[in-house]
Write an enzyme that holds these catalytic residues in place. Structure first.
Site, PDB file in Angstrom:
ATOM      1  N   HIS A   1       0.701  15.518  -3.885  1.00 23.76           N
ATOM      2  CA  HIS A   1       1.185  16.391  -4.666  1.00 23.76           C
ATOM      3  C   HIS A   1       0.625  17.740  -4.544  1.00 23.76           C
ATOM      4  O   HIS A   1      -0.636  17.914  -4.612  1.00 23.76           O
ATOM      5  CB  HIS A   1       1.504  15.988  -5.962  1.00 23.76           C
TER       6      HIS A   1
ATOM      7  N   SER B   1       0.787  -1.277  -0.101  1.00 19.72           N
ATOM      8  CA  SER B   1       0.057  -0.013   0.020  1.00 19.72           C
ATOM      9  C   SER B   1       0.838   1.173  -0.110  1.00 19.72           C
ATOM     10  O   SER B   1       2.059   1.307   0.330  1.00 19.72           O
ATOM     11  CB  SER B   1      -0.801  -0.128   1.185  1.00 19.72           C
TER      12      SER B   1
ATOM     13  N   CYS C   1      -4.424  -2.617   0.404  1.00 22.38           N
ATOM     14  CA  CYS C   1      -4.933  -3.721   0.412  1.00 22.38           C
ATOM     15  C   CYS C   1      -5.251  -4.248   1.484  1.00 22.38           C
ATOM     16  O   CYS C   1      -4.564  -4.171   2.381  1.00 22.38           O
ATOM     17  CB  CYS C   1      -3.712  -4.737  -0.563  1.00 22.38           C
TER      18      CYS C   1
END
Length: 278
Positions: A124, A119, A147
């Site tokens: 950003h 994971s 996951c």
């Protein structure tokens, strides 16, 4: 299917479903002069620098119950920052798994634990400005991919509270499949009808919202635009009392067009929304 701790599906091996949350936020400001624009960009770069973003994502990691494996962070010139956190499986609290699967807002934050592997969490930032119209915008894109049994939507409530947001675009998708002990494929392991069910009522009251969902593909999309408009919240370093009524009206129109264009994903000309390919 409403899964509770007593009704959890017994799986064959690890839960291989990948659940991805994309949270995009926009802050909009009117910066009349080059000096105001520079001051706004500097403020954003200081407020959302790589160190603070790392703290936000580290808290997200706690909320979804993961362990941090590695952190990469970077501040950019002339503006912007990025952070990527790789996370691994965390301990499983059996009593909390039913809550983790329920369609409800997550914590801000609390000790939530779950099973995760392969994971990552990324952010950003994109500060930018119109070349001659006085509009500056700040966008942050955050992706939480997990996951395991918990949905990253449990981190959404905290993310919303971590940013000053005029527009939010939220996408959630469950990919792949896992199997139960009989070998039967499961393409989703929790109920979801709308991302809005993971947003607290007091936040929903603040925004106009649009859903676009593709249930058969386990794809969910929600857009949010702030309802109340107060010009003072969009002026950087001064209040509307310094402006005459004509200036107030002109700036208000520019800001509302900017918000509508971002919210609807279309440009505005002569008072009408249109797409570039129209």
């Amino acid at each position: 299917m409403n899964l509770t701790p007593k009704q959890r599906i017994e799986l064959h091996g690890f839960n291989n479903l990948t659940k991805s949350l994309s949270f995009n936020m926009y802050d909009i400001c009117y910066t009349k002069t080059a000096q105001e624009r520079e001051a706004y960009i500097n403020y954003i770069d200081e407020q959302y620098n790589a160190d603070r973003l790392t703290k936000i994502l580290s808290t997200v990691t706690e909320i979804i119950g993961a362990h941090i494996l590695n952190i990469a962070q970077q501040d950019y010139e002339p503006q912007g920052a990025s952070v990527t956190i790789l996370v691994s499986e965390g301990p499983v609290d059996q009593a909390s798994m039913g809550e983790a699967l329920e369609e409800s807002p997550g914590p801000i934050p609390t000790a939530v634990v779950a099973q995760l592997d392969k994971s990552h969490i990324t952010v950003h930032t994109y500060p930018e400005y119109h070349p001659d119209d006085g509009i500056s915008t700040f966008r942050a894109d955050i992706d939480v991919s997990t996951c395991g049994e918990i949905s990253p939507l449990k981190a959404l409530n905290y993310l919303i509270h971590s940013f000053d947001t005029d527009i939010m675009t939220i996408d959630y998708r469950v990919r792949g499949f896992t199997r139960d002990i009989t070998g039967h494929k499961l393409f989703i392991d929790h109920e979801i009808s709308s991302i809005q069910n993971y947003i607290p009522d007091e936040i929903q009251d603040m925004y106009d919202m649009i859903d676009v969902n593709v249930y058969q593909e386990n794809i969910f999309h929600t857009k949010c635009k702030l309802r109340q408009f107060d010009l003072d919240n969009y002026l950087f370093g001064y209040t509307k009392e310094r402006l005459d009524q004509e200036e107030r009206n002109s700036i208000t129109k520019k800001l509302k067009i900017e918000m509508d264009e971002i919210f609807y994903g279309k440009n505005v000309t002569n008072g009408f929304l249109y797409r570039e390919d129209d």
